[in-house]
Design an enzyme around this catalytic site. Structure first.
Site, short mmCIF file in Angstrom:
data_model
loop_
_atom_site.label_atom_id
_atom_site.label_comp_id
_atom_site.label_asym_id
_atom_site.label_seq_id
_atom_site.Cartn_x
_atom_site.Cartn_y
_atom_site.Cartn_z
CG ASP A 34 -2.19 0.84 0.99
OD1 ASP A 34 -3.26 0.23 0.80
OD2 ASP A 34 -2.12 2.09 0.97
CG HIS A 182 -18.41 -5.51 -11.80
ND1 HIS A 182 -19.29 -6.36 -11.18
CD2 HIS A 182 -17.71 -4.92 -10.80
CE1 HIS A 182 -19.13 -6.28 -9.87
NE2 HIS A 182 -18.19 -5.41 -9.60
N1 APR Z 1 -0.66 1.72 -4.71
C1 APR Z 1 -1.04 0.92 -3.70
N2 APR Z 1 -2.14 1.14 -2.97
C2 APR Z 1 -2.87 2.22 -3.24
C3 APR Z 1 -2.53 3.13 -4.27
C4 APR Z 1 -1.36 2.83 -5.03
N3 APR Z 1 -0.97 3.62 -6.02
N4 APR Z 1 -3.46 4.10 -4.29
C5 APR Z 1 -4.35 3.83 -3.32
N5 APR Z 1 -4.00 2.69 -2.69
C6 APR Z 1 -4.64 2.05 -1.54
C7 APR Z 1 -5.22 2.99 -0.51
O1 APR Z 1 -4.20 3.56 0.30
C8 APR Z 1 -6.16 2.06 0.26
O2 APR Z 1 -5.51 1.45 1.38
O3 APR Z 1 -5.74 1.28 -1.97
C9 APR Z 1 -6.53 0.99 -0.79
C10 APR Z 1 -8.00 0.98 -1.14
O4 APR Z 1 -8.66 0.50 -0.03
P1 APR Z 1 -10.15 0.91 0.38
O5 APR Z 1 -10.28 2.38 0.33
O6 APR Z 1 -10.45 0.18 1.62
O7 APR Z 1 -11.02 0.33 -0.85
P2 APR Z 1 -11.44 -1.21 -1.11
O8 APR Z 1 -12.77 -1.47 -0.52
O9 APR Z 1 -10.31 -2.07 -0.72
O10 APR Z 1 -11.63 -1.20 -2.68
C11 APR Z 1 -10.53 -1.17 -3.57
O11 APR Z 1 -11.77 -2.37 -5.23
O12 APR Z 1 -14.04 -2.94 -5.31
C12 APR Z 1 -13.05 -2.06 -5.75
O13 APR Z 1 -14.29 -0.04 -6.14
C13 APR Z 1 -13.34 -0.66 -5.29
O14 APR Z 1 -11.72 0.43 -6.68
C14 APR Z 1 -11.97 -0.03 -5.36
C15 APR Z 1 -11.04 -1.19 -5.01
#
Ligand code: APR
Length: 316
Positions: A34, A182
């Site tokens: 992350d 989707h």
């Molecule tokens: N590299 C790595 N991680 C990243 C990056 C990146 N460049 N940009 C954002 N993130 C991380 C964020 O810091 C966060 O921890 O991606 C994570 C997303 O987590 P959540 O906000 O909890 O979202 P989540 O429910 O996991 O969904 C992720 O899946 O279902 C899809 O629409 C949803 O696009 C979304 C994805």
């Protein structure tokens, strides 16, 4: 050497996927990354401490990455990479509302994966799914069979759950199928749905099936509206983890996934939800199923809808 899977993005979707993958106890290593410093390391530490309780040996490695690609060394030579990085929806948003911001995130992630894991199979789950899958393939330059998206397994599982609840039967007795995108042009396939082997159409009226189809199409939004912040992840992560398992075990299982379609159903040149055989090389084969005339027409509409959007992602 044992196999390695990396999960990019340690939010709800990524962390639950990593946990499921580790609990399968079939990988040597699960890497979780992350951009939030310390988050993947902390989650990995926590997950590793569950190993003796749950009885699995897979080691979970957390790594913080930066915009310039530092930290990706931890993912090097992964066999499978699951991309979950990106923003989830808020109530009232469509998946398409995420396209601008998530395209930038997924492009950057995909480029780093291509650099460090040139032979990986990629499973994309970031939304909007069909477009982000197409973008990940473009950005990696990987052969199309090595880049796929997770959507159909989840939509199908939601449909199955609704049918089982409506009829008061075990989920294990229900088989359903959804194809297409989707999103708004999801194509449920009632002609392929069965309950204990009998056609669903024998058990429910057309109106009742329609109601469940609509609920399935809005399945993600229904969860988002209840959660108020964030989107679904338990069922989504179950689906993504199963796909990664099918890849690493070279199982040849046929699953509904977002795959590159090249002539099947008379549709070409687009990433679309179809049934496909999954194995070590990614998509081994898109499997065509018999569809009713209406279902086939709907699949073609879905293909054209995502084709337009996928053409746009090149410029994002
Ligand atoms: N590299 C790595 N991680 C990243 C990056 C990146 N460049 N940009 C954002 N993130 C991380 C964020 O810091 C966060 O921890 O991606 C994570 C997303 O987590 P959540 O906000 O909890 O979202 P989540 O429910 O996991 O969904 C992720 O899946 O279902 C899809 O629409 C949803 O696009 C979304 C994805």
């Amino acid at each position: 050497m044992g196999s390695k899977v990396s999960v990019i993005g340690a939010g709800f979707y990524g962390s639950t996927t990593a946990m499921r993958l580790a609990e399968y106890n079939i990988f040597e290593t699960v890497v979780l990354t992350d951009i939030v410093e310390g988050k993947p390391e902390g989650l990995a530490l926590d997950m590793n401490q569950s190993r003796s309780i749950e009885g699995f040996e897979t080691k979970i490695v957390g790594a913080t990455t930066t915009a310039d690609g530092a930290g990706y060394e931890a993912t090097a030579n992964s066999d499978v990479v699951v991309i979950t990085a990106g923003l989830p929806r808020k109530p009232g948003m469509s998946r398409m509302d995420l396209i601008g911001v998530n395209a930038g995130i997924v492009r950057g992630v995909a480029e780093n994966i291509a650099k460090h894991s040139p032979n990986a199979v990629i499973i994309v789950v970031s939304n909007p799914l069909d477009e982000m899958t197409a973008l990940a393939q473009l950005a990696t330059g990987f052969p199309r069979h090595r880049v796929m998206g997770q959507a159909g397994m989840l939509d199908t599982a939601r449909f199955t759950n609704f049918v089982a609840e409506k009829l008061g039967v075990p989920v294990g007795s229900v088989n359903t199928l959804t194809l297409g995108s989707h999103g708004d042009t999801m194509v449920p396939v009632p002609s392929r749905c069965t309950v204990n082997g009998a056609p669903l159409t024998d058990k429910l009226s057309a109106a009742e099936i329609d109601e469940l189809v609509t609920r399935t199409r809005n399945g993600g939004a229904e969860v988002v509206a209840l959660l108020k912040t964030g989107s679904a992840y338990y069922a989504p992560s179950a689906a993504a983890a199963r796909m990664a398992k099918a890849v690493i075990e070279d199982s040849g299982e046929v699953m509904p996934v977002c795959a590159w379609v090249d002539g099947e159903y008379g549709i070409s040149g687009v990433y679309l939800g179809v049934e496909a055989q999954i194995g070590r090389t990614g998509i081994k084969k898109v499997v065509e199923t018999d569809l009713s005339a209406t279902e086939l027409a709907e699949l073609k509409v879905a293909a054209e809808a995502v084709r337009t959007k996928q053409a746009d992602v090149q410029s994002l």
